[in-house]
Design a protein around this motif. Structure first.
Motif, PDB file in Angstrom:
ATOM      1  N   ALA A   7       2.259-117.116  -0.372  1.00  0.00           N
ATOM      2  CA  ALA A   7       2.540-116.931  -2.068  1.00  0.00           C
ATOM      3  C   ALA A   7       1.571-116.771  -3.097  1.00  0.00           C
ATOM      4  CB  ALA A   7       3.740-117.992  -2.096  1.00  0.00           C
ATOM      5  N   GLU A   8       0.476-117.505  -2.777  1.00  0.00           N
ATOM      6  CA  GLU A   8      -0.493-117.769  -4.020  1.00  0.00           C
ATOM      7  C   GLU A   8      -1.186-116.434  -3.622  1.00  0.00           C
ATOM      8  OE1 GLU A   8      -4.249-120.215  -5.344  1.00  0.00           O
ATOM      9  OE2 GLU A   8      -3.751-120.623  -3.275  1.00  0.00           O
ATOM     10  N   LEU A   9      -1.654-115.771  -2.577  1.00  0.00           N
ATOM     11  CA  LEU A   9      -2.311-114.703  -2.298  1.00  0.00           C
ATOM     12  C   LEU A   9      -1.546-113.299  -2.966  1.00  0.00           C
ATOM     13  CD1 LEU A   9      -3.786-115.255   1.067  1.00  0.00           C
ATOM     14  CD2 LEU A   9      -5.285-114.714  -1.140  1.00  0.00           C
ATOM     15  N   LEU A  54       7.343-108.090   8.621  1.00  0.00           N
ATOM     16  CA  LEU A  54       7.325-107.828  10.270  1.00  0.00           C
ATOM     17  C   LEU A  54       5.950-108.418  10.795  1.00  0.00           C
ATOM     18  CD1 LEU A  54       8.493-104.177  10.365  1.00  0.00           C
ATOM     19  CD2 LEU A  54       9.743-106.433  10.949  1.00  0.00           C
ATOM     20  N   ARG A  55       5.037-108.393  10.091  1.00  0.00           N
ATOM     21  CA  ARG A  55       3.538-109.022  10.793  1.00  0.00           C
ATOM     22  C   ARG A  55       3.442-110.540  10.525  1.00  0.00           C
ATOM     23  NH1 ARG A  55      -1.492-107.582  12.021  1.00  0.00           N
ATOM     24  NH2 ARG A  55      -3.097-109.220  11.645  1.00  0.00           N
ATOM     25  N   GLY A  56       3.924-111.153   9.559  1.00  0.00           N
ATOM     26  CA  GLY A  56       3.469-112.430   8.981  1.00  0.00           C
ATOM     27  C   GLY A  56       4.727-113.220   9.603  1.00  0.00           C
ATOM     28  N   ASP A 108      -3.485-111.608   5.666  1.00  0.00           N
ATOM     29  CA  ASP A 108      -3.867-110.551   6.559  1.00  0.00           C
ATOM     30  C   ASP A 108      -3.081-109.659   6.980  1.00  0.00           C
ATOM     31  OD1 ASP A 108      -5.522-109.269   8.202  1.00  0.00           O
ATOM     32  OD2 ASP A 108      -6.014-110.750   9.637  1.00  0.00           O
ATOM     33  N   LEU A 109      -3.013-108.382   6.352  1.00  0.00           N
ATOM     34  CA  LEU A 109      -2.220-107.327   6.709  1.00  0.00           C
ATOM     35  C   LEU A 109      -2.641-106.526   7.616  1.00  0.00           C
ATOM     36  CD1 LEU A 109      -0.612-106.544   3.036  1.00  0.00           C
ATOM     37  CD2 LEU A 109       0.043-108.241   4.794  1.00  0.00           C
ATOM     38  N   LEU A 141     -16.388-115.010   6.351  1.00  0.00           N
ATOM     39  CA  LEU A 141     -14.951-114.474   5.805  1.00  0.00           C
ATOM     40  C   LEU A 141     -14.438-115.547   5.013  1.00  0.00           C
ATOM     41  CD1 LEU A 141     -12.175-113.072   6.285  1.00  0.00           C
ATOM     42  CD2 LEU A 141     -11.734-114.470   8.300  1.00  0.00           C
ATOM     43  N   LYS A 142     -14.698-117.170   5.239  1.00  0.00           N
ATOM     44  CA  LYS A 142     -14.111-118.196   4.417  1.00  0.00           C
ATOM     45  C   LYS A 142     -14.490-117.737   2.732  1.00  0.00           C
ATOM     46  CE  LYS A 142     -13.758-123.256   4.015  1.00  0.00           C
ATOM     47  NZ  LYS A 142     -14.170-124.372   4.631  1.00  0.00           N
TER      48      LYS A 142
END
Length: 224
Positions: free
Chosen positions: A90-92, A152-154, A175-176, A191-192
Motif C-alpha cells: 500500500a505504501e509503495l 494477478l501477480r501479487g 515488483d510488477l 536492490l535494498k
C-alpha cells in the motif's frame, strides 16, 4: 672434546625447538586470519537480503539514520509478516501515485499542456474535470490495466476466506516485473538501497501532493 660435543648438541636442540616454535606460530597466525574470514562469509550468507521476506520488520528497506526504525504509533507491533507485506504494498502504491500527482501538478500548471489544444487551465485540482468526457475511458484503461496486472501477480486468488487480502508468499511488494530500462540491480544490497530511495521519494511525494491539494483548496489559486 666431550664439552664441545655437548655444546654442539645443545645448540642443535635449541635450533630445532626454535624452528618448531616458528612453524607453530606461523600456522597459528594463518589460522587466526582464516577463521574470521570463513565466519564472515558464513554470516554474510546468512544475512543475505531477501526482498520478499518480511520476518524482521527492523531490517526492511526504508530505514535510515538518524531516525532509524521509526514506528511511534506501534503499527508494526504484533503484526504478521503477511500483513507487513500488505502495508508495504500500500505504501509503495500510494507513493508512486503521489509522485505522478506531484509531477502532474507542476506540468499541468506550467502552461505546457499539448493535449486538448491547450484548453485545460486553472488550478490543478480542477483540471481533471476539464478533460473531455470522451477521453475518460482511455484514462480508466490506463488505470485498470496495471492494477489488474498487479492483482494477478501479487495477490492470492480469493477462492477461500484464508486468501482474502493476502499477498503471495514469494511476491515482493511493488515488483510488477516491469523494468524496460534494466534499472533493477542484481546485487541484493544494491536492490535494498534502491528500494529505500523509492520509498523515501514516495513518502516525500505524498506529503508534497497533500500540501499542494490543501493549498489550492484554501487559496483557490495556482501554485505559481
Amino acid at each position: 672434546a666431550p664439552s664441545s660435543t655437548n655444546t654442539s648438541q645443545l645448540s642443535h636442540t635449541n635450533n630445532t625447538m626454535h624452528s618448531k616454535l616458528l612453524l607453530a606460530s606461523t600456522f597459528g597466525a594463518a589460522a587466526a586470519f582464516q577463521a574470521p574470514a570463513a565466519s564472515k562469509a558464513t554470516s554474510s550468507l546468512q544475512a543475505m537480503y531477501n526482498p520478499s521476506s518480511f520476518d524482521d520488520v527492523q531490517s526492511l528497506p526504508g530505514i535510515l539514520n538518524p531516525t532509524g526504525f521509526f514506528d511511534p504509533a506501534g503499527l508494526s507491533n504484533d503484526v504478521s509478516a503477511s500483513e507487513l507485506k500488505r502495508y508495504r504494498e500500500a505504501e509503495l502504491t500510494h507513493g508512486r501515485v503521489a509522485m505522478l500527482a506531484s509531477l502532474g501538478f507542476l506540468v499541468g500548471e506550467s502552461g505546457f499542456t499539448p493535449l486538448f489544444e491547450g484548453k485545460i487551465s486553472g488550478i490543478g485540482i480542477n483540471q481533471f474535470w476539464q478533460v473531455p468526457t470522451g477521453f475518460w475511458p482511455v484514462i480508466l484503461l490506463f488505470i485498470a490495466v496495471p492494477e489488474t496486472f498487479r492483482a494477478l501477480r501479487g495477490w492470492m486468488e480469493p477462492t477461500v476466506p484464508e486468501n482474502y487480502f493476502q499477498l503471495r508468499p514469494g511476491y515482493t511488494p511493488g515488483d510488477l516485473d516491469f523494468d524496460p530500462l534494466g534499472l533493477k540491480p542484481e546485487d541484493p544490497e544494491a536492490l535494498k538501497e534502491m528500494q529505500t530511495k523509492e520509498l523515501q521519494h514516495g513518502r516525500l511525494a505524498m506529503l508534497a501532493a497533500a500540501g499542494m491539494i490543501v493549498q489550492e483548496l484554501q487559496t483557490g489559486a495556482t501554485l505559481f
